[in-house]
Design a protein around this motif. Sequence first.
Motif, PDB file in Angstrom:
ATOM      1  N   THR A 241       0.827  -1.205   0.000  1.00 17.84           N
ATOM      2  CA  THR A 241       0.000   0.000   0.000  1.00 17.84           C
ATOM      3  C   THR A 241       0.861   1.255   0.000  1.00 17.84           C
ATOM      4  OG1 THR A 241      -1.734  -1.176   1.205  1.00 17.84           O
ATOM      5  CG2 THR A 241      -1.870   1.223   1.189  1.00 17.84           C
ATOM      6  N   GLU A 244       2.329   1.841  -3.403  1.00 14.31           N
ATOM      7  CA  GLU A 244       1.316   2.358  -4.323  1.00 14.31           C
ATOM      8  C   GLU A 244       0.968   3.817  -4.029  1.00 14.31           C
ATOM      9  OE1 GLU A 244      -1.929  -0.413  -4.252  1.00 14.31           O
ATOM     10  OE2 GLU A 244      -0.947  -1.729  -5.706  1.00 14.31           O
ATOM     11  N   ARG A 339      -7.009   7.974 -14.604  1.00 14.40           N
ATOM     12  CA  ARG A 339      -5.879   7.191 -14.091  1.00 14.40           C
ATOM     13  C   ARG A 339      -5.713   7.408 -12.584  1.00 14.40           C
ATOM     14  NH1 ARG A 339      -1.766   8.902 -17.269  1.00 14.40           N
ATOM     15  NH2 ARG A 339      -0.868  10.317 -15.738  1.00 14.40           N
ATOM     16  N   GLN A 342      -8.223   5.345 -10.796  1.00 12.64           N
ATOM     17  CA  GLN A 342      -7.817   3.943 -10.810  1.00 12.64           C
ATOM     18  C   GLN A 342      -6.768   3.665  -9.741  1.00 12.64           C
ATOM     19  OE1 GLN A 342      -9.261   1.546 -12.523  1.00 12.64           O
ATOM     20  NE2 GLN A 342      -7.896   0.030 -11.563  1.00 12.64           N
ATOM     21  N   ARG A 343      -5.826   4.582  -9.596  1.00 15.07           N
ATOM     22  CA  ARG A 343      -4.791   4.439  -8.560  1.00 15.07           C
ATOM     23  C   ARG A 343      -5.420   4.393  -7.162  1.00 15.07           C
ATOM     24  NH1 ARG A 343       0.428   2.850  -9.822  1.00 15.07           N
ATOM     25  NH2 ARG A 343       1.357   4.197 -11.397  1.00 15.07           N
ATOM     26  N   LEU A 345      -8.493   3.593  -6.342  1.00 18.04           N
ATOM     27  CA  LEU A 345      -9.289   2.384  -6.154  1.00 18.04           C
ATOM     28  C   LEU A 345      -8.413   1.155  -5.924  1.00 18.04           C
ATOM     29  CD1 LEU A 345     -12.128   2.874  -8.811  1.00 18.04           C
ATOM     30  CD2 LEU A 345     -12.192   3.342  -6.356  1.00 18.04           C
ATOM     31  N   GLU A 346      -7.201   1.165  -6.517  1.00 20.58           N
ATOM     32  CA  GLU A 346      -6.280   0.040  -6.305  1.00 20.58           C
ATOM     33  C   GLU A 346      -5.833  -0.059  -4.848  1.00 20.58           C
ATOM     34  OE1 GLU A 346      -3.144   0.645  -9.080  1.00 20.58           O
ATOM     35  OE2 GLU A 346      -4.278  -0.116 -10.803  1.00 20.58           O
ATOM     36  N   GLN A 348      -7.657  -0.009  -2.448  1.00 23.11           N
ATOM     37  CA  GLN A 348      -8.665  -0.765  -1.699  1.00 23.11           C
ATOM     38  C   GLN A 348      -8.236  -2.210  -1.465  1.00 23.11           C
ATOM     39  OE1 GLN A 348     -12.664  -0.385  -3.213  1.00 23.11           O
ATOM     40  NE2 GLN A 348     -12.454   1.807  -3.581  1.00 23.11           N
ATOM     41  N   GLU A 349      -7.205  -2.659  -2.199  1.00 23.56           N
ATOM     42  CA  GLU A 349      -6.696  -4.018  -1.978  1.00 23.56           C
ATOM     43  C   GLU A 349      -6.250  -4.220  -0.533  1.00 23.56           C
ATOM     44  OE1 GLU A 349      -3.836  -5.658  -4.661  1.00 23.56           O
ATOM     45  OE2 GLU A 349      -4.720  -4.653  -6.393  1.00 23.56           O
ATOM     46  N   PRO A 356      -1.306  -9.978  -0.485  1.00 25.27           N
ATOM     47  CA  PRO A 356      -1.017  -9.744  -1.899  1.00 25.27           C
ATOM     48  C   PRO A 356       0.010 -10.738  -2.409  1.00 25.27           C
ATOM     49  CG  PRO A 356       0.058  -8.087  -0.548  1.00 25.27           C
ATOM     50  CD  PRO A 356      -0.829  -8.884   0.374  1.00 25.27           C
ATOM     51  N   LYS A 360       4.241  -8.965  -6.241  1.00 20.97           N
ATOM     52  CA  LYS A 360       3.911  -7.532  -6.175  1.00 20.97           C
ATOM     53  C   LYS A 360       4.788  -6.795  -5.171  1.00 20.97           C
ATOM     54  CE  LYS A 360      -0.334  -6.245  -6.822  1.00 20.97           C
ATOM     55  NZ  LYS A 360      -1.757  -5.962  -6.622  1.00 20.97           N
TER      56      LYS A 360
END
Length: 715
Positions: A241, A244, A339, A342-343, A345-346, A348-349, A356, A360
């Motif tokens: 996280t 990211e 974009r 999208q970043r 929302l990613e 939320q993993e 993970p 990654k």
Amino acid sequence: MQPKAKEIRYFFYSQAFADGLRTTISILLPSLILSYFKLLNAGLSISLGALCVSLADAPGPMIHKRNGMLFAAVFVFIITLLTSLASANVYTMGILILLSTFFFSMFNVYGVRASAVGSGAILAMILTMDKIVPKPQILSEGILILLGSMWYFLVSIAFYKIQPYRAGQRILGECIRTIATFLSIKADFYNPKTDLEKDYSKMVAQQVAVNEKQDAVREILFKTRQIVSESTATGRKLVLTFVETIDLFEDITATYYDYASLRKKYENTGVLEKISWFIKDVAFELDQMGIAIQVNSPYKQRFDFEKQLLQLKEDINETGKEEGASNLVLRKILVNVRRLVQRVLELQEYFEKGAPGKEKTTLDHSHFVTHQSLDPKIFLDNLSLQSSVFKHASRVAIASIFGYIFVNLFAYGHHSYWVLMTIVFMLKPAFSLTKQRNIERIIGTVIGGLLGIALLLFVSNKEVLFGIMVVLMILNYSLVRINYLAMVLCLTPFVLILFSLLGVSVLDVAKERILDTVLGCTIAFSAGYFLFPTWEAEHLKGYLLKMLQANKEYLNKIYEGLCGKQINLLEYKLVRKEVYVSSANVAAAFQRMLSEPKNKQRNSKVMHQFVVLNHILFSNIATVVTSLLNKTPAGHAPILIQSVKRSTVLINQTIDKVGGENSLKNERPVESIPQSMTSLTADDQLIKDQLDFIQRVIIDLDKTTTQLISSKNTE
């Protein structure tokens, strides 16, 4: 009021509050328990040891916290014994003050935690210097303080063992929230109603905050073996996280446009306000995500971004239809915003079950943290007036002995050690911080003193007063690293209530505390201004040079990508980190310089221009690099490579002016490109336009840099 109330609520889930609660429990319990057995003096000595060691328990990896606390315990024990022996004579005590304040202030050469270890030892000396300890009891008194130190050490270790990941979760959540604030500020650039100059100032200040939080997360995550080894789902999630969020921050900084012309062109369409509001919604969602991680609670998405994006797309298309106006730049903004969503929302993993994938999180994170050497040679090498740490240690020592002589010559009060404590903790290496702390200390002490007196006048029940004192104590230790003024506002009434419960006249204590604070602040401020002063303008060249060199390396990644080379991800991220750190350092230096006397500043208007141009430069470099990273490596048109080479030549010339060595050696020659080779695809034309803009920014940056290094004072 609602945002303020929300911030107050989430403060109780912060790492600062957790630290404050732990420190309060560790300091308070020994005195409470031993007072029950009629051993209050012994309890106070143990509490004193806990208090002094708590300074070394700054946020960071447990191994560093552990070593810092153990070093602090040893130094506190030794200085306590020396103080008890020296306090019987004012001359020996004066010599000890002079030597110890200098010695422990020199710990700054080993970093922030070592500095805190030194501060803990100085605090132990100051708080025991007025206590007369019979010679037969000196050792036992030292042992009690050592017990207090070890008690705090064990409590801190126990808290960590119970919740090993909570510190990482809290600081990561706070980091994400600072990025959300940065994004919210960036949204204002699209709003025609805001002032662009103020927007840039807020953004630069927030970038400093983001960098501080990112460094704090790196320290905890990448230096904690249990987390970085990725042996658990929680550890992997934290690392992934954070990685990211760094990429997300790059995407935010990379979305640069000519906002002035953008506003001028689309001001009356209303579409810019809609873009701004949408980005604000994304920032709010990101903030909520940070809160959920910080609080360790489930997260639920609040906005339907897909629906909002479709509506925004329709609004942009409508804008293009009006009077046949071109909406190409608006469509580019829409792509960037998509974009960005999208970043976000990613991220939320993090809240999904399971860990993970190993693939990654395979990047070697040890390269992203610095390692502080404790070699004694570093200490010895800094024993020179060329060292800023030596100057600071000398200031502290001279100011401290002056304060000690003053209070002894004039038989100054019953708590004259308050003067010495104020001097030591108000004097900072940077004058701007010394000035700020002095102002906050005086304001906080006066207002806090009035608040304390009011509480004692209207509350007579001792149990209630004790409860208020505990609350103030927790807030005091919670706020010490995040809001100094608020901390002092809590500290002063806490001290007054404590003395009241011990049966001391509160009005006399309040007057003495205010006078001691004013005197100590006056001495500290004077020492900061007159004794070996260090002004930010003197260090500007170093900051400018590192920033320009970082941008040059960042620019080199464009060259590699355009030549068809595979950009090494680790190297790229290290270069990117250096750009962010250097940029934050330049911005922080500029902010500090503005707090210094006008005649000590270096052309502040031009410096502000440099900071803004620098942000524009690396934002545009990031835009090009990220576009190349997202494509399969392939050679590009020679004219693009030529453009990057020209930019490299220009930035090297600027580096050479500042004083960089070998900046013009091994220079890539700039070939002339035949006309037949200048045809470009649509994508390459966009890159060409971006590279031409980067070149113009570097030319402007060169002009401002020349003005800065040649100017003496502010306008």
